[in-house]
Design an enzyme around this catalytic site. Structure first.
Site, PDB file in Angstrom:
ATOM      1  N   GLY A 212       0.877  -1.258  -0.011  1.00 36.24           N
ATOM      2  CA  GLY A 212       0.063   0.011  -0.023  1.00 36.24           C
ATOM      3  C   GLY A 212       0.841   1.151   0.152  1.00 36.24           C
ATOM      4  N   ASN A 213       0.162   2.253   0.327  1.00 31.97           N
ATOM      5  CA  ASN A 213       0.932   3.597   0.625  1.00 31.97           C
ATOM      6  C   ASN A 213       0.383   4.416   1.463  1.00 31.97           C
ATOM      7  OD1 ASN A 213      -0.932   5.488  -1.064  1.00 31.97           O
ATOM      8  ND2 ASN A 213      -0.565   3.995  -2.660  1.00 31.97           N
ATOM      9  N   HIS A 214       1.212   5.660   1.810  1.00 27.93           N
ATOM     10  CA  HIS A 214       0.727   6.576   2.928  1.00 27.93           C
ATOM     11  C   HIS A 214      -0.440   7.551   2.495  1.00 27.93           C
ATOM     12  CE1 HIS A 214       3.765   5.117   5.510  1.00 27.93           C
ATOM     13  NE2 HIS A 214       4.577   5.191   4.844  1.00 27.93           N
ATOM     14  N   ALA A 280      -4.105   7.648  -4.793  1.00 31.17           N
ATOM     15  CA  ALA A 280      -2.635   7.227  -5.404  1.00 31.17           C
ATOM     16  C   ALA A 280      -2.815   5.808  -5.389  1.00 31.17           C
ATOM     17  CB  ALA A 280      -1.927   7.506  -3.870  1.00 31.17           C
TER      18      ALA A 280
END
Ligand code: CTP
Length: 403
Positions: A212-214, A280
Site C-alpha cells: 500500500g502507500n501512505h 494514489a
C-alpha cells in the site's frame, strides 16, 4: 447539511406584527448553521424585543446609528454590517420599508444596511390584504425584483386586522425552505455529476498482507466535500481511508484494490460530467496472491509484481464530453513529466505536486500545486490548505462550463 450552513445572514426587521415570528426565524437560521446579525427599524421594537433576538442570534442587535444614551457610544457601521453579509433578508418587510427601499431612502439603519449590502437580498412582505394588492405595493415588488432582490411571497390566512386573505408573512419554516431552494438552484456546479477517486489502494500479497502507500485520501475527500457544497452530485470512489464525508450529495463507493477502483470508475464514468483522479493508485500488484498466509521459511523472499491498469488513462480513452483532471506527483523534470501525462492520459488539466516543494504531498494538510492545462498553460499556486486547493481545482471546472 443545509446550504445555509456557514452563511453570514443579516436579518432586517421592519415594524409589522409578523416581527414576533422573527424569533423563530433566527432560531432556524442558527439551527441551519448560519451566523446571524439582526438590524431592526425603531418601529419593529414594539413587536419583538432586541433582547430576545440578541439572545437567539448570539450577537448584539442594532437599530440606530449609535446609542444616544451612551456617551461612549460607537457608530453602528451599516457599511460593515452590509459587507459582512453573505445574505440579507428583510422580514417582515412592511409596505413602508419596501417603498423606501425602492427609492433609496435611508432614514434608518436597516435601510442604510440594505443600500450597503452587496449580497443577495430577500424580502418577505407582510401587510394587510388590501395593502398587499395596492398598485403602489405591487409597483414596489416589481421595482425591487428588477434591482435583483428576491421576493418571498406572502401567504394567505388570517390577518392581524381580523380579515382573511393574502398578506401574511411566509412562515419562518417556509422562508428557510424558500431560501435553501433558491440558493441550491444557483450553486455553480448544480446539475453536474462529478466522479472523484481518493486514497491509496491495497494490493494483496496473501490474506493478511498487502502493498500500500501512505495516502490519507484528504485531497480527494476535500474535493468531494467542496464539490458537494458547490451543488454537484458526487461519487467518491475511495481506497481505504479513515476519513468521512459530511454531505448527503456524496455517494461513497469503498474499494480496496486498484482493480476494484478501476471497475467502480468504469461503472460511473459514462454518466459523469467531470472526473478527478486524486487517488494514489498502486502501479504494481503481486502477480499471484497466496491463498494462505505465507510462512517465513525462506531466508530471502521475492514477490513478482505486475502492472495495475491505469485507471485515469482508461477513462481518458473513453472520454466524450467529460472534463478530466489528473494529479501528478513528481520529483524531477516536473513540468515536462506532467505535460507528458496530459497527453498520455488525454487530460484537460493536471494538478502537479512537486516533492521538492515544502508542504506538498502525502500526510500534510497543505499542498503546493501547479496547474497545467491541455494547452500547456502553466499556473503555479501558493502553498495552501488542501481545502483551498480543492476550491481552486473546482474553480477551473466552473470556468470550463462558463467559458
Ligand atoms: N492513476 C490512475 N491509475 C493508476 C495510476 C495512476 O488512475 N494505475 C492516476 C492517479 O490518480 C493520478 C494520475 O494517474 O491522477 C497520475 O499518477 P502517477 O502515479 O503520478 O503517474 P503514472 O502514470 O503512474 O506515472 P509515473 O510512473 O511517472 O509515476
Amino acid at each position: 447539511m443545509s446550504v445555509l450552513s456557514g452563511k453570514k445572514i443579516v436579518l432586517g426587521i421592519s415594524g409589522g406584527i409578523a416581527a414576533y415570528k422573527t424569533a423563530t426565524l433566527v432560531r432556524l437560521f442558527i439551527k441551519a448553521g448560519a451566523q446571524v446579525q439582526v438590524v431592526m427599524t425603531p418601529a419593529s421594537k414594539d413587536f419583538v424585543t432586541p433582547l430576545t433576538l440578541s439572545t437567539l442570534s448570539k450577537n448584539p442587535v442594532h437599530s440606530t446609528f449609535y446609542n444616544e444614551e451612551d456617551e461612549n457610544a460607537v457608530w453602528n457601521n451599516h457599511v460593515e454590517i452590509g459587507l459582512w453579509a453573505d445574505l440579507m433578508i428583510i422580514a417582515p418587510a412592511t409596505a413602508n420599508t419596501l417603498s423606501k427601499m425602492v427609492n433609496g431612502n435611508c432614514d434608518n439603519l436597516l435601510l442604510a444596511t440594505y443600500l450597503s449590502a452587496k449580497c443577495s437580498v430577500y424580502f418577505a412582505p407582510a401587510m394587510d390584504l388590501d395593502m398587499y394588492k395596492h398598485p403602489s405595493t405591487i409597483a414596489s415588488f416589481k421595482a425591487l425584483q428588477s434591482y435583483g432582490n428576491i421576493m418571498i411571497p406572502a401567504e394567505s390566512g388570517e390577518l392581524a386586522s381580523g380579515l382573511s386573505g393574502e398578506g401574511r408573512m411566509a412562515e419562518p419554516e417556509n422562508i428557510i425552505q424558500f431560501m435553501e431552494h433558491d440558493i441550491a438552484q444557483k450553486l455553480p456546479l448544480k446539475g453536474k455529476k462529478i466522479l472523484i477517486t481518493a486514497g491509496p489502494t491495497y494490493e494483496a500479497i496473501d490474506p493478511v498482507r498487502f502493498i500500500g502507500n501512505h495516502s490519507s485520501g484528504k485531497m480527494g475527500y476535500d474535493i468531494a466535500n467542496e464539490a458537494a457544497h458547490l451543488g454537484a452530485e458526487v461519487v467518491l470512489i475511495s481506497g481505504p481511508s479513515h476519513l468521512k464525508v459530511a454531505h448527503n450529495s456524496i455517494k461513497v463507493v469503498a474499494v480496496v484494490s486498484a482493480e476494484e477502483m478501476y471497475q467502480a470508475c468504469h461503472l460511473y464514468f459514462e454518466n459523469t460530467d467531470v472526473a478527478i483522479a486524486a487517488a494514489a493508485v498502486a502501479d504494481y500488484r503481486p502477480k499471484n496472491v497466496a491463498s494462505q498466509k505465507i510462512k517465513k521459511t525462506e531466508s530471502s523472499f521475492n514477490i513478482e509484481l505486475e502492472k495495475t491498469k491505469d485507471i485515469l488513462a482508461s477513462l481518458g480513452q473513453l472520454k466524450k464530453n467529460q472534463f478530466l483532471i489528473g494529479f501528478a506527483l513528481e520529483t524531477e523534470n516536473e513540468i515536462e513529466n506532467a505535460k507528458l501525462k496530459i497527453k498520455k492520459k488525454y487530460l484537460d488539466l493536471i494538478v502537479l505536486n512537486s516533492l521538492q516543494d515544502q508542504g506538498a504531498g502525502f500526510g500534510t494538510s497543505t499542498n503546493k500545486v501547479t496547474f497545467i492545462d491541455r494547452n500547456n498553460t502553466i499556473e503555479p499556486k501558493d502553498l495552501k490548505s488542501k481545502k483551498e486547493v480543492a476550491q481552486d481545482i473546482l474553480n477551473k471546472v466552473i470556468a470550463f462550463y462558463n467559458d
